[in-house]
Design a protein around this motif. Structure first.
Motif, PDB file in Angstrom:
ATOM      1  N   GLU A   1       2.085   8.038  -3.853  1.00 49.19           N
ATOM      2  CA  GLU A   1       1.494   8.878  -4.904  1.00 49.19           C
ATOM      3  C   GLU A   1       0.715  10.038  -4.293  1.00 49.19           C
ATOM      4  O   GLU A   1       0.803  11.186  -4.753  1.00 49.19           O
ATOM      5  CB  GLU A   1       0.570   8.034  -5.783  1.00 49.19           C
ATOM      6  N   VAL A   2      -0.063   9.735  -3.272  1.00 49.07           N
ATOM      7  CA  VAL A   2      -0.842  10.782  -2.594  1.00 49.07           C
ATOM      8  C   VAL A   2       0.091  11.821  -1.967  1.00 49.07           C
ATOM      9  O   VAL A   2      -0.146  13.033  -2.076  1.00 49.07           O
ATOM     10  CB  VAL A   2      -1.762  10.165  -1.522  1.00 49.07           C
ATOM     11  N   ASN A   3       1.166  11.349  -1.331  1.00 47.76           N
ATOM     12  CA  ASN A   3       2.101  12.276  -0.681  1.00 47.76           C
ATOM     13  C   ASN A   3       2.752  13.211  -1.690  1.00 47.76           C
ATOM     14  O   ASN A   3       2.900  14.410  -1.430  1.00 47.76           O
ATOM     15  CB  ASN A   3       3.177  11.486   0.065  1.00 47.76           C
ATOM     16  N   LEU A   4       3.144  12.663  -2.846  1.00 49.22           N
ATOM     17  CA  LEU A   4       3.755  13.495  -3.891  1.00 49.22           C
ATOM     18  C   LEU A   4       2.754  14.517  -4.424  1.00 49.22           C
ATOM     19  O   LEU A   4       3.089  15.694  -4.640  1.00 49.22           O
ATOM     20  CB  LEU A   4       4.268  12.621  -5.033  1.00 49.22           C
ATOM     21  N   ALA A   5       1.509  14.074  -4.633  1.00 49.08           N
ATOM     22  CA  ALA A   5       0.480  14.980  -5.148  1.00 49.08           C
ATOM     23  C   ALA A   5       0.149  16.074  -4.139  1.00 49.08           C
ATOM     24  O   ALA A   5      -0.063  17.235  -4.509  1.00 49.08           O
ATOM     25  CB  ALA A   5      -0.772  14.186  -5.502  1.00 49.08           C
ATOM     26  N   ARG A   6       0.117  15.731  -2.883  1.00 45.05           N
ATOM     27  CA  ARG A   6      -0.200  16.716  -1.839  1.00 45.05           C
ATOM     28  C   ARG A   6       0.888  17.770  -1.723  1.00 45.05           C
ATOM     29  O   ARG A   6       0.612  18.925  -1.397  1.00 45.05           O
ATOM     30  CB  ARG A   6      -0.400  16.014  -0.494  1.00 45.05           C
ATOM     31  N   GLU A   7       2.140  17.382  -1.959  1.00 46.07           N
ATOM     32  CA  GLU A   7       3.238  18.350  -1.909  1.00 46.07           C
ATOM     33  C   GLU A   7       3.103  19.409  -3.009  1.00 46.07           C
ATOM     34  O   GLU A   7       3.445  20.579  -2.804  1.00 46.07           O
ATOM     35  CB  GLU A   7       4.581  17.632  -2.034  1.00 46.07           C
TER      36      GLU A   7
ATOM     37  N   LYS B   1       9.254   4.128   4.541  1.00 42.99           N
ATOM     38  CA  LYS B   1       9.688   5.527   4.451  1.00 42.99           C
ATOM     39  C   LYS B   1       8.931   6.270   3.348  1.00 42.99           C
ATOM     40  O   LYS B   1       8.534   7.428   3.528  1.00 42.99           O
ATOM     41  CB  LYS B   1      11.193   5.580   4.196  1.00 42.99           C
ATOM     42  N   LEU B   2       8.711   5.611   2.199  1.00 36.42           N
ATOM     43  CA  LEU B   2       7.983   6.251   1.105  1.00 36.42           C
ATOM     44  C   LEU B   2       6.517   6.457   1.472  1.00 36.42           C
ATOM     45  O   LEU B   2       5.934   7.519   1.202  1.00 36.42           O
ATOM     46  CB  LEU B   2       8.093   5.399  -0.165  1.00 36.42           C
ATOM     47  N   GLY B   3       5.912   5.455   2.101  1.00 39.64           N
ATOM     48  CA  GLY B   3       4.499   5.558   2.449  1.00 39.64           C
ATOM     49  C   GLY B   3       4.205   6.559   3.549  1.00 39.64           C
ATOM     50  O   GLY B   3       3.095   7.075   3.640  1.00 39.64           O
TER      51      GLY B   3
ATOM     52  N   THR C   1       0.829  -1.211   0.000  1.00 37.60           N
ATOM     53  CA  THR C   1       0.000   0.000   0.000  1.00 37.60           C
ATOM     54  C   THR C   1       0.859   1.255   0.000  1.00 37.60           C
ATOM     55  O   THR C   1       0.345   2.353  -0.191  1.00 37.60           O
ATOM     56  CB  THR C   1      -0.931   0.035   1.225  1.00 37.60           C
ATOM     57  N   TYR C   2       2.187   1.077   0.178  1.00 43.89           N
ATOM     58  CA  TYR C   2       3.076   2.245   0.152  1.00 43.89           C
ATOM     59  C   TYR C   2       2.992   2.957  -1.185  1.00 43.89           C
ATOM     60  O   TYR C   2       3.206   4.187  -1.273  1.00 43.89           O
ATOM     61  CB  TYR C   2       4.525   1.813   0.420  1.00 43.89           C
ATOM     62  N   LYS C   3       2.687   2.204  -2.277  1.00 40.77           N
ATOM     63  CA  LYS C   3       2.680   2.805  -3.622  1.00 40.77           C
ATOM     64  C   LYS C   3       1.632   3.895  -3.725  1.00 40.77           C
ATOM     65  O   LYS C   3       1.928   5.026  -4.121  1.00 40.77           O
ATOM     66  CB  LYS C   3       2.415   1.714  -4.670  1.00 40.77           C
ATOM     67  N   ILE C   4       0.369   3.582  -3.372  1.00 40.99           N
ATOM     68  CA  ILE C   4      -0.697   4.576  -3.462  1.00 40.99           C
ATOM     69  C   ILE C   4      -0.482   5.710  -2.465  1.00 40.99           C
ATOM     70  O   ILE C   4      -0.749   6.879  -2.753  1.00 40.99           O
ATOM     71  CB  ILE C   4      -2.088   3.918  -3.267  1.00 40.99           C
ATOM     72  N   LEU C   5       0.035   5.370  -1.268  1.00 44.51           N
ATOM     73  CA  LEU C   5       0.300   6.409  -0.263  1.00 44.51           C
ATOM     74  C   LEU C   5       1.399   7.351  -0.735  1.00 44.51           C
ATOM     75  O   LEU C   5       1.328   8.566  -0.508  1.00 44.51           O
ATOM     76  CB  LEU C   5       0.686   5.763   1.070  1.00 44.51           C
TER      77      LEU C   5
ATOM     78  N   PHE D   1      -7.727   9.337  -5.923  1.00 41.61           N
ATOM     79  CA  PHE D   1      -6.846   8.234  -5.506  1.00 41.61           C
ATOM     80  C   PHE D   1      -7.614   7.124  -4.783  1.00 41.61           C
ATOM     81  O   PHE D   1      -7.012   6.206  -4.215  1.00 41.61           O
ATOM     82  CB  PHE D   1      -5.733   8.762  -4.586  1.00 41.61           C
ATOM     83  N   GLY D   2      -8.930   7.240  -4.786  1.00 44.30           N
ATOM     84  CA  GLY D   2      -9.748   6.196  -4.168  1.00 44.30           C
ATOM     85  C   GLY D   2     -10.029   6.414  -2.701  1.00 44.30           C
ATOM     86  O   GLY D   2     -10.520   5.503  -2.013  1.00 44.30           O
ATOM     87  N   PHE D   3      -9.736   7.615  -2.169  1.00 45.78           N
ATOM     88  CA  PHE D   3      -9.986   7.940  -0.760  1.00 45.78           C
ATOM     89  C   PHE D   3     -11.087   8.990  -0.664  1.00 45.78           C
ATOM     90  O   PHE D   3     -11.347   9.738  -1.609  1.00 45.78           O
ATOM     91  CB  PHE D   3      -8.725   8.464  -0.082  1.00 45.78           C
TER      92      PHE D   3
END
Length: 566
Positions: free
Chosen positions: A190-196, A319-321, A184-188, A229-231
């Motif tokens: 992606e969300v973190n990068l988009a939020r930045e 760390k990525l997630g 699940t780190y992958k989608i998380l 992102f499905g959330f």
């Protein structure tokens, strides 16, 4: 850190962690007298400590258990000083402790009572140093352990385990669930990068109510598109991050055997190391997790735990997630979510997340969701390693146990029963050889053996058999580099580490004097040669010098034995 700074640092830590919780603010005037008592106790513990010099975590437990209970009683009964507590008050405090039910409705054991009175003994010993210390004994002159054992409904032995054994089926389900959920780190990520990159826009228009008060009505509102992102909202992000942390914790714990505080102290950088070893012409890469432990030293100390290479990938995925929670590369890997806090998740929070994780994945045993505790992973790791043939010493080093006797509890009981039976037979044979001959001996245990030899000589054949059979129950005897070791933990100077053996002084050590002089002199010459070679390395020269001191003591014992036998 300079020695004079350490007490100040400990004091500040304790005062920030401690709150008497008397129903009002700790700094209010109502509690001023009780806060003074706590400060006085802390001051004496730090600046005029007990010989054991307890570490900060131990001091904190003393305050949050024993002292807190006493101060609560003083507050309820309007007692202002410890010196005002009478024998009647002491009996009332005991009654309160004994009448308090277990929070989970379980039977009251000596361990339960011990946790409730933890700190009473320290307070008793420090009272004469305090301004208004205790004048009566809170536990009728007994130690905390004695009082707890006498008053408990059920007594649990020191080596008796109470942590439930994790079944293999539960461990297997947890492993597969964690391997799945770590992705699940992958989608998380992606969300973190988009939020930045996302810029939130909120505009408001000033308006007036009928009563003339002002309020602001949003006219433009551009918030992060979680639905892409499905959330639905950021709360779901936190939920998935908790699942990610639980999965990462499970895999690290299963493949390292680390304690919960050791895992939670892993940093998000410089947390993994690989070393290449050459063995019989083959190269082998050994991987280690790097963290800290507070079990072996007074202060958190960095150590390495051997593991499998894929654990590095697990920590990178964590760390990525969780990247939105970090403020620097010095943060903890399992970091809290609150305002990008640099502190790790607490032990309690991690255990709560693990239980929620099992409920979410419906991991059951006997048709009930398994009740998980962090320490179960540690014992499961020890069981698996024992079945794979790993020895006591290696498991002790991995689990960071001070006493090998504790390690034995963690391994597979069936395997250790077989090993112990073999050791008993071998020990009986070695004891028979040791006591039935009169070969000169040296070592710290020589005098004890010589006295028993005299008694053994006067026994009948039947008495000798009974005597020899009883010895392995007292101490198993093993062959060492220098001679024999009748290992008894309470008398061992090595602490269970054979590399720190002190045969000249240790009461467990017995060495045959025959032919030993030549061996000792050769070892001494070799050590002196190595001293010249490693003269710039202080740890090595210190170790070699300590070995030579031990050798000189053994040579002196040899001289005395040879004079007697001339």
């Amino acid at each position: 850190m300079p020695d004079q700074i350490m007490p100040i640092r400990k004091s500040s830590l304790l005062l920030t962690k401690y709150d008497p919780a008397l129903g009002t603010n700790v700094c209010s005037q109502h509690n001023e007298q009780y806060l003074a008592v706590a400060k006085d106790f802390i001051e004496q513990l730090i600046f005029n400590p007990l010989p054991s010099n307890p570490k900060t975590s131990t001091l904190t437990k003393l305050l949050t258990h024993g002292l807190k209970r006493i101060l609560s009683y003083m507050y309820d009964n309007k007692i202002l000083k410890l010196s005002d507590i009478t024998e009647f008050d002491a009996s009332c405090i005991q009654s309160e402790i004994l009448n308090e039910t277990h929070k989970n409705g379980l039977e009251i054991t000596n361990r339960t009572l011990l946790s409730r009175v933890r700190g009473f003994g320290h307070l008793q010993k420090q009272s004469h140093k305090m301004r208004d210390g205790l004048t009566v004994h809170l536990l009728e002159g007994m130690s905390e352990s004695e009082w707890a054992r006498i008053n408990a409904n059920k007594v649990i032995g020191r080596q008796e385990k109470t942590t439930s054994e994790m079944p293999d089926s539960v461990a297997k389900k947890l492993y597969h669930a964690a391997i799945r959920d770590i992705e699940t780190y992958k989608i998380l990520h992606e969300v973190n990068l988009a939020r930045e990159k996302f810029i939130s826009i909120r505009k408001y228009k000033k308006k007036y109510r009928d009563d003339g008060t002002v309020y602001y009505e949003p006219t433009v509102k551009k918030t992060f598109p979680y639905s892409d992102f499905g959330f639905t909202n950021h709360h779901e992000i936190n939920f998935f991050q908790n699942r990610l942390m639980s999965a990462g914790y499970i895999l690290i714990a299963l493949f390292t055997g680390m304690r919960i505080h050791e895992i939670l102290r892993i940093r998000n950088e410089h947390n993994f190391k690989s070393e290449t070893l050459n063995y019989n012409g083959y190269e082998q890469v050994i991987s280690f997790v790097i963290s800290q432990t507070t079990k072996l030293e007074a202060e958190p100390t960095k150590y390495k735990w051997q593991t499998l290479p894929f654990i590095k990938q697990i920590m990178d995925k964590l760390k990525l997630g969780l990247s939105n929670r970090y403020t620097s590369n010095k943060d903890y890997l399992f970091v809290q979510k609150a305002n990008r806090s640099p502190y790790p998740v607490s032990n309690m929070s991690m255990n709560t997340m693990l239980r929620q994780y099992l409920n979410h994945n419906n991991i059951t045993y006997n048709n009930e969701v398994w009740y998980i505790a962090s320490h179960q992973f540690r014992k499961k790791f020890a069981r698996i390693m024992t079945r794979q043939g790993l020895g006591i010493k290696a498991i002790q080093d991995q689990l960071k146990h001070y006493d090998p006797e504790m390690t034995k509890i963690y391994g597979d009981p069936n395997i250790y029963i077989e090993l112990q039976q073999e050791k008993f037979i071998l020990s009986e044979e070695l004891y028979a050889e040791l006591y039935s001959n009169q070969i000169p001996i040296i070592g710290g245990g020589a005098d004890e053996v010589k006295q028993l030899r005299k008694e053994f000589k006067g026994m009948t054949k039947a008495e000798r058999e009974i005597f020899l059979q009883s010895l392995p129950n007292k101490a198993l005897i093993e062959q060492t580099d220098d001679g024999l070791c009748m290992y008894r933990p309470q008398k061992a100077l090595c602490g269970g580490d054979k590399t720190a053996c002190r045969p000249a002084d240790c009461n467990n050590s017995v060495i045959s004097a025959d032919g030993m002089r030549r061996t000792l002199l050769w070892r001494k010459r070799e050590n002196e040669r190595l001293l010249t070679f490693f003269k710039s390395s202080l740890p090595k020269t210190s170790y070699l010098n300590s070995r030579n001191i031990e050798i000189n003591k053994l040579i002196e014992q040899l001289d005395k034995v040879e004079v007697i036998n001339v």
